[in-house]
Design a protein around this motif. Structure first.
Motif, short mmCIF file in Angstrom:
data_model
loop_
_atom_site.label_atom_id
_atom_site.label_comp_id
_atom_site.label_asym_id
_atom_site.label_seq_id
_atom_site.Cartn_x
_atom_site.Cartn_y
_atom_site.Cartn_z
N ILE A 178 -5.94 -60.22 88.09
CA ILE A 178 -5.28 -59.30 88.92
C ILE A 178 -4.69 -58.03 88.07
CG2 ILE A 178 -4.48 -61.05 90.57
CD1 ILE A 178 -1.79 -61.17 89.45
N LYS A 179 -4.47 -58.14 86.80
CA LYS A 179 -3.77 -57.21 86.01
C LYS A 179 -4.81 -55.91 86.02
CE LYS A 179 -5.76 -58.74 81.54
NZ LYS A 179 -5.17 -59.49 79.91
N TYR A 185 -6.02 -49.68 91.06
CA TYR A 185 -5.46 -48.87 92.29
C TYR A 185 -4.46 -48.05 91.75
CZ TYR A 185 -7.83 -51.54 95.76
OH TYR A 185 -9.03 -52.07 96.69
N ILE A 186 -3.62 -48.37 90.57
CA ILE A 186 -2.84 -47.27 90.13
C ILE A 186 -3.51 -46.17 89.55
CG2 ILE A 186 -1.23 -46.93 88.19
CD1 ILE A 186 -0.34 -49.57 88.13
N PHE A 190 -3.18 -42.14 91.11
CA PHE A 190 -2.84 -41.18 90.28
C PHE A 190 -3.94 -39.93 90.35
CE2 PHE A 190 -2.94 -38.97 86.21
CZ PHE A 190 -1.96 -38.37 86.13
N SER A 191 -5.13 -40.15 90.54
CA SER A 191 -6.00 -39.48 90.68
C SER A 191 -6.11 -38.63 92.01
CB SER A 191 -7.75 -40.17 90.45
OG SER A 191 -7.72 -40.92 91.64
N ALA A 203 4.25 -42.05 96.56
CA ALA A 203 4.69 -43.20 96.89
C ALA A 203 4.17 -44.66 96.41
CB ALA A 203 4.88 -43.40 98.52
N HIS A 204 2.83 -44.47 96.31
CA HIS A 204 2.54 -45.82 95.63
C HIS A 204 2.97 -46.03 94.23
CE1 HIS A 204 -1.48 -45.30 98.65
NE2 HIS A 204 -0.26 -45.47 99.28
N LEU A 205 2.62 -44.64 93.52
CA LEU A 205 2.88 -44.91 92.06
C LEU A 205 4.49 -45.05 92.13
CD1 LEU A 205 1.23 -41.70 90.66
CD2 LEU A 205 0.41 -44.00 90.80
#
Length: 301
Positions: A178-179, A185-186, A190-191, A203-205
């Motif tokens: 899962i890492k 997804y991070i 970001f992209s 908001a995700h970040l």
């Protein structure tokens, strides 16, 4: 043969099960989603589309500080609100899959507090960046946001930080730690911070960062979710009937039981903190069977 319970009874039973916070979060998101669908269809068919937009905006978080000051509750409502089917489906699936890890090893209340704090921090990060970075200044006035993604990202990254080598078996890919899912997804978010959904990606970040900090602080013995749990307990208390007080004339003899109980609680917490430290340094697999059982028992409290 069919049971006599109706839809409301099914909902009530699902809601009231013990240690059910993760499912309750999902149910709240689904209820608001269904309610908005019903309002939308009725209002659009009756020619009141503008009224629906007014209602929806009461749930959405604005980037404009002036608008936010007028509607501060949107910092909470936005991460329980969705419009698209795929949007809510993927958010709730990720919340369930990764949230189950948090619930199993850290307890129900920590999953809830991580989701809520992740949503709040993600929303504030969105407002902050939109108002500070010149690139977004032209979008501030008309930008609004909704969706559980910030809270979900907090859960995803929190689970990956706590148990980085926990493995999911993915279709077409097979076993994946899962890492790596969290890192993917991070980087994806970001992209896309310069794309059409830049606010949501920011908001995700923010939520992801909060999930990481939450677990790191927990491993150091600091539970930053305590205020959220306290507010939840206070809110639940408002709906509990006051206990009836029975007056008796029996004398009460005080002993040292309470003090011993308090001492035992502190000792148990020290053991759990030591186990969390061991997981941080050596991974969950390094725990003995007794340590795993203690962690599991603590998660149910």
């Amino acid at each position: 043969m069919y049971g006599n319970g109706g839809l409301f009874d099914d909902f009530k039973n699902a809601w009231s099960r013990p240690n059910n916070g993760l499912i309750q979060l999902i149910m709240i998101n689904v209820i608001i989603f269904v309610a908005l669908i019903i309002f939308k269809v009725i209002l659009v068919l009756s020619g009141n589309t503008d009224v629906y937009q007014v209602i929806l905006r009461q749930f959405m978080l604005p980037a404009s500080i002036d608008s936010f000051i007028v509607k501060p509750w949107t910092l909470l409502t936005y991460f329980f609100t969705h419009e698209g089917f795929f949007h809510i489906i993927f958010n709730m699936l990720f919340l369930f899959w990764f949230g189950k890890i948090i619930v199993e090893y850290l307890g129900d209340q920590r999953a809830i507090s991580m989701y809520v704090i992740g949503g709040i921090v993600g929303g504030l990060f969105y407002i902050l960046i939109y108002n500070l970075i010149p690139y977004f200044h032209e979008r501030v006035a008309g930008s609004v946001m909704l969706g559980a993604s910030a809270g979900v990202y907090a859960i995803v990254v929190g689970a990956a930080t706590f148990m980085p080598n926990y493995t999911f078996f993915l279709l077409f890919l097979g076993p994946v730690k899962i890492k790596y899912i969290a890192i993917f997804y991070i980087l994806l978010s970001f992209s896309q911070t310069i794309g059409a959904n830049a606010g949501g990606e920011l908001a995700h970040l923010g939520g992801a960062l909060m999930g990481f900090i939450f677990i790191r602080q927990l491993q150091r013995g600091n539970d930053i979710g305590t205020p959220v749990v306290s507010v939840m307990e206070w809110f639940k208390g408002l709906f509990k009937p006051s206990p009836k007080i029975r007056v008796t004339h029996k004398s009460t003899k005080f002993t040292g039981t309470k003090k011993a109980s308090s001492s035992n609680t502190k000792s148990d917490q020290d053991e759990i903190d030591a186990i969390l430290d061991k997981i941080s340094h050596s991974g969950y697999e390094s725990l003995s069977k007794e340590e795993k059982q203690k962690l599991f028992n603590a998660s149910k409290k």
